[in-house]
Design a protein around this motif. Structure first.
Motif, PDB file in Angstrom:
ATOM      1  N   THR A   6       0.025 108.700  40.050  1.00 15.24           N
ATOM      2  CA  THR A   6      -0.729 107.616  40.650  1.00 15.24           C
ATOM      3  C   THR A   6      -1.782 108.173  41.589  1.00 15.24           C
ATOM      4  O   THR A   6      -1.726 109.311  42.023  1.00 15.24           O
ATOM      5  CB  THR A   6       0.190 106.682  41.445  1.00 15.24           C
ATOM      6  OG1 THR A   6       0.763 107.419  42.533  1.00 15.24           O
ATOM      7  CG2 THR A   6       1.292 106.120  40.587  1.00 15.24           C
ATOM      8  N   LEU A   8      -2.059 107.246  44.548  1.00 20.92           N
ATOM      9  CA  LEU A   8      -1.442 107.332  45.856  1.00 20.92           C
ATOM     10  C   LEU A   8      -0.265 108.275  45.811  1.00 20.92           C
ATOM     11  O   LEU A   8       0.755 108.000  45.201  1.00 20.92           O
ATOM     12  CB  LEU A   8      -0.970 105.939  46.299  1.00 20.92           C
ATOM     13  CG  LEU A   8      -2.044 104.847  46.211  1.00 20.92           C
ATOM     14  CD1 LEU A   8      -1.461 103.518  46.612  1.00 20.92           C
ATOM     15  CD2 LEU A   8      -3.215 105.197  47.088  1.00 20.92           C
ATOM     16  N   VAL A  82       1.563  95.815  49.414  1.00 19.73           N
ATOM     17  CA  VAL A  82       0.631  96.765  48.813  1.00 19.73           C
ATOM     18  C   VAL A  82       1.001  97.027  47.356  1.00 19.73           C
ATOM     19  O   VAL A  82       2.172  96.949  46.967  1.00 19.73           O
ATOM     20  CB  VAL A  82       0.606  98.103  49.597  1.00 19.73           C
ATOM     21  CG1 VAL A  82       0.103  97.870  51.017  1.00 19.73           C
ATOM     22  CG2 VAL A  82       1.984  98.757  49.643  1.00 19.73           C
ATOM     23  N   ASN A  83      -0.018  97.322  46.564  1.00 19.33           N
ATOM     24  CA  ASN A  83       0.176  97.675  45.156  1.00 19.33           C
ATOM     25  C   ASN A  83      -0.747  98.831  44.809  1.00 19.33           C
ATOM     26  O   ASN A  83      -1.947  98.761  45.081  1.00 19.33           O
ATOM     27  CB  ASN A  83      -0.118  96.480  44.250  1.00 19.33           C
ATOM     28  CG  ASN A  83       0.066  96.812  42.773  1.00 19.33           C
ATOM     29  OD1 ASN A  83      -0.842  97.316  42.132  1.00 19.33           O
ATOM     30  ND2 ASN A  83       1.231  96.539  42.235  1.00 19.33           N
ATOM     31  N   PRO A  84      -0.215  99.914  44.189  1.00 20.16           N
ATOM     32  CA  PRO A  84      -1.023 101.108  43.942  1.00 20.16           C
ATOM     33  C   PRO A  84      -1.852 101.081  42.673  1.00 20.16           C
ATOM     34  O   PRO A  84      -2.625 102.009  42.427  1.00 20.16           O
ATOM     35  CB  PRO A  84       0.027 102.211  43.866  1.00 20.16           C
ATOM     36  CG  PRO A  84       1.215 101.525  43.254  1.00 20.16           C
ATOM     37  CD  PRO A  84       1.200 100.126  43.825  1.00 20.16           C
ATOM     38  N   GLU A  89       2.532 101.164  37.334  1.00 23.29           N
ATOM     39  CA  GLU A  89       2.864 102.193  38.310  1.00 23.29           C
ATOM     40  C   GLU A  89       3.887 101.661  39.308  1.00 23.29           C
ATOM     41  O   GLU A  89       3.803 100.522  39.767  1.00 23.29           O
ATOM     42  CB  GLU A  89       1.613 102.650  39.067  1.00 23.29           C
ATOM     43  CG  GLU A  89       0.590 103.361  38.206  1.00 23.29           C
ATOM     44  CD  GLU A  89       1.043 104.715  37.698  1.00 23.29           C
ATOM     45  OE1 GLU A  89       2.084 105.203  38.173  1.00 23.29           O
ATOM     46  OE2 GLU A  89       0.361 105.280  36.828  1.00 23.29           O
ATOM     47  N   GLY A  91       5.597 101.089  42.833  1.00 22.05           N
ATOM     48  CA  GLY A  91       5.083 100.937  44.185  1.00 22.05           C
ATOM     49  C   GLY A  91       6.063 101.320  45.263  1.00 22.05           C
ATOM     50  O   GLY A  91       5.812 101.079  46.448  1.00 22.05           O
ATOM     51  N   THR A  94       4.639 103.753  47.924  1.00 23.73           N
ATOM     52  CA  THR A  94       3.351 103.412  48.508  1.00 23.73           C
ATOM     53  C   THR A  94       3.432 102.975  49.978  1.00 23.73           C
ATOM     54  O   THR A  94       2.576 103.373  50.783  1.00 23.73           O
ATOM     55  CB  THR A  94       2.665 102.326  47.660  1.00 23.73           C
ATOM     56  OG1 THR A  94       2.639 102.740  46.299  1.00 23.73           O
ATOM     57  CG2 THR A  94       1.250 102.070  48.134  1.00 23.73           C
ATOM     58  N   GLN A  97       3.263 105.826  52.597  1.00 21.10           N
ATOM     59  CA  GLN A  97       1.980 106.503  52.664  1.00 21.10           C
ATOM     60  C   GLN A  97       0.942 105.647  53.380  1.00 21.10           C
ATOM     61  O   GLN A  97       0.183 106.136  54.225  1.00 21.10           O
ATOM     62  CB  GLN A  97       1.474 106.874  51.268  1.00 21.10           C
ATOM     63  CG  GLN A  97       0.199 107.695  51.345  1.00 21.10           C
ATOM     64  CD  GLN A  97      -0.297 108.158  50.000  1.00 21.10           C
ATOM     65  OE1 GLN A  97       0.107 107.601  48.979  1.00 21.10           O
ATOM     66  NE2 GLN A  97      -1.157 109.142  49.972  1.00 21.10           N
ATOM     67  N   ILE A  98       0.902 104.371  53.059  1.00 19.80           N
ATOM     68  CA  ILE A  98      -0.064 103.483  53.706  1.00 19.80           C
ATOM     69  C   ILE A  98       0.246 103.379  55.197  1.00 19.80           C
ATOM     70  O   ILE A  98      -0.637 103.545  56.050  1.00 19.80           O
ATOM     71  CB  ILE A  98      -0.043 102.098  53.048  1.00 19.80           C
ATOM     72  CG1 ILE A  98      -0.475 102.186  51.578  1.00 19.80           C
ATOM     73  CG2 ILE A  98      -0.927 101.122  53.825  1.00 19.80           C
ATOM     74  CD1 ILE A  98      -1.887 102.633  51.359  1.00 19.80           C
ATOM     75  N   GLY A 114       6.084  97.404  49.663  1.00 18.20           N
ATOM     76  CA  GLY A 114       5.699  97.659  48.283  1.00 18.20           C
ATOM     77  C   GLY A 114       6.755  97.126  47.336  1.00 18.20           C
ATOM     78  O   GLY A 114       7.813  96.638  47.753  1.00 18.20           O
ATOM     79  N   TYR A 201      -4.966  98.401  45.004  1.00 18.06           N
ATOM     80  CA  TYR A 201      -5.873  99.398  44.454  1.00 18.06           C
ATOM     81  C   TYR A 201      -5.952  99.244  42.933  1.00 18.06           C
ATOM     82  O   TYR A 201      -4.938  98.988  42.270  1.00 18.06           O
ATOM     83  CB  TYR A 201      -5.393 100.811  44.776  1.00 18.06           C
ATOM     84  CG  TYR A 201      -5.434 101.189  46.237  1.00 18.06           C
ATOM     85  CD1 TYR A 201      -6.529 101.852  46.781  1.00 18.06           C
ATOM     86  CD2 TYR A 201      -4.367 100.889  47.080  1.00 18.06           C
ATOM     87  CE1 TYR A 201      -6.564 102.207  48.122  1.00 18.06           C
ATOM     88  CE2 TYR A 201      -4.387 101.236  48.424  1.00 18.06           C
ATOM     89  CZ  TYR A 201      -5.489 101.893  48.939  1.00 18.06           C
ATOM     90  OH  TYR A 201      -5.517 102.233  50.267  1.00 18.06           O
TER      91      TYR A 201
END
Length: 484
Positions: A6, A8, A82-84, A89, A91, A94, A97-98, A114, A201
């Protein structure tokens, strides 16, 4: 097409115990706990599950389970989902990291959440079984030399679709972006949030815009980064992508040429491309270590286009191969290659719109695209060709922007090869009042990952206050990577 890894990357951090016990009043439908080991969640991540209808037309019928993850404090006043991207993929990694990338004044405001969307990873995944026997090693070239080679590729695509239908047939009709958006609203409710604050994203922009269309009254602060064109079908977007990928590859070849003392592949981009084409012909005749043929080289090139941070890896491997050392090229295949069958991604793409069922249409459209994007047209077609034979009918597409949809924040790189910039401009037209942060350069995924204050500052201010900028923002490109 989508890279195996991914955009991310997973970032490690504090222990899972750092995710505090959830206040019962804050999210009564969720019980957060340490993530199961098989999820490979980064430290500092907690996990939970919710049940959602398999079929929203029968919401009291069969339920499936979605796995959620979170980073930050459960006492935070708001949640950012959030969605990568993908589609298809996971999540789970994620949120950490965010959250770790946000400044304190924003990270303290949000619990970052996520999830694996339906049909993906730990959320009732699409299973296509063991498809390894379908694919010869090495694969035939992407651009077929004759009708027999093309038919071989068509047969591979059909067999892959049949394998997915055999193993996940009952699930396939319900793996749609519209249903994933409905799942998002269930997640919002489970988090006890009046509005959905969201960061998506790539494909996640399509998911977010679909949510905003279906649920405008509960759409909160929404950031869509690397924007999917809302006006074209998935089939049409592939041909749109081909030209953007070709342009980015030419930039890659120019970058190599500027470092000829390092890579020795040519002093101009056109000479580098000639050297590349010659190597592809050589690999087709004699695959490196019997594994890496011209198809694998093309897949590595496609994967490398997503981020210039991977340019030195592929350029170095190619340079060493020309000097007689194929080991780097073989290892780069593992790092940069594309999935042969990504059942979850196919499930979303194949059902989210209408695809041609006559192969001649695919052939004619791909041959036409190859005239301007010879490096990627056939590769991209084979990556989606199973949709011609998919075991579930297409579902009605949500017309993004239909109705009174609130404005959102858009982020885009001008030369993004995977989601061309025209998509961001069309999304802005589709969602009037939206603001666009447009950066020079071509890396896929900008916010928090380009170390570019010009991009991050207005987006962070929007997440903090809910106020969109008064005007669009243009940003310079981040520095290109040096040669390794």
């Amino acid at each position: 097409m989508r890279a195996r890894a991914t955009v991310l990357a997973v970032v490690a951090g504090m222990a899972a115990a750092g995710l505090a016990v959830t206040p019962a009043a804050a999210a009564p439908d969720l019980e957060w706990s340490e993530c199961a080991p098989e999820l490979n969640a980064p430290r500092g991540t907690g996990c939970a599950t919710i049940d959602v209808p398999l079929d929203y037309e029968d919401s009291s019928g069969e339920q499936i389970t979605l796995t959620l993850s979170a980073a930050g404090s459960l006492d935070a006043p708001e949640a950012l989902v959030v969605n990568p991207g993908g589609p298809g993929e996971s999540g789970i990694g994620t949120p950490k990291q965010i959250w770790s990338s946000l400044p304190p004044e924003v990270s303290s405001q949000y619990l970052v959440v996520g999830f694996d969307p339906r049909g993906v990873g730990a959320s009732s995944p699409v299973d296509c079984g063991d498809t390894s026997g379908i694919f010869p090693t090495p694969l035939p070239p992407h651009e077929p030399a004759d009708a027999d080679q093309e038919q071989q590729r068509v047969d591979i695509a059909r067999q892959a679709a049949e394998a997915c239908a055999e193993n996940s047939g009952d699930l396939l009709p319900h793996i749609t972006t519209a249903n994933a958006a409905r799942d998002l609203d269930r997640i919002r409710s489970a988090l006890a949030q009046d509005k959905l604050d969201y960061l998506g994203y790539s494909y996640g922009t399509k998911l977010g815009a679909t949510y905003a269309t279906l649920f405008p009254d509960t759409t909160g602060r929404m950031v869509l980064d690397s924007v999917v064109d809302p006006t074209v079908s998935v089939y049409e977007s592939g041909f749109q992508q081909n030209n953007a990928m070709q342009k980015r590859a030419e930039q890659f070849f120019d970058w190599i040429a500027e470092r000829d003392d390092q890579y020795h592949l040519g002093v101009t981009g056109s000479r580098v491309q000639r050297a590349w084409d010659e190597m592809a012909d050589k690999l087709e005749a004699q695959p490196a270590e019997g594994k890496v043929g011209s198809a694998a080289l093309g897949e590595m090139l496609a994967s490398t286009m997503y981020s210039d941070t991977s340019w030195p890896t592929l350029a170095g491997a190619v340079s060493k191969y020309r000097d007689g050392d194929a080991s780097g090229l073989v290892s780069a295949t593992e790092e940069l290659g594309l999935d042969t069958v990504n059942g979850s991604q196919l499930a979303y793409n194949c059902v989210d719109g209408v695809w041609p069922t006559e192969w001649q249409t695919w052939h004619d459209d791909t041959a036409r695209s190859a005239g301007t994007a010879p490096l990627f047209a056939w590769l991209n077609t084979w990556y989606s060709a199973s949709c011609a034979f998919w075991g579930a009918p297409p579902q009605e597409r949500v017309e993004i922007g239909e109705g009174d949809v609130p404005p959102v924040m858009l982020v885009q790189a001008q030369d993004d090869p995977a989601t061309p910039a025209i998509g961001a401009h069309r999304m802005q037209e589709t969602l009037p009042g939206s603001r666009l942060v447009l950066a020079e350069g071509g890396n896929h995924g900008q916010f928090l990952f380009e170390t570019n204050d010009c991009i991050d500052t207005p987006v962070l201010e929007y997440l903090r206050t809910g106020e969109l900028p008064s005007a669009d923002v243009d940003c310079p490109v981040a520095p290109a990577p040096g040669a390794n």
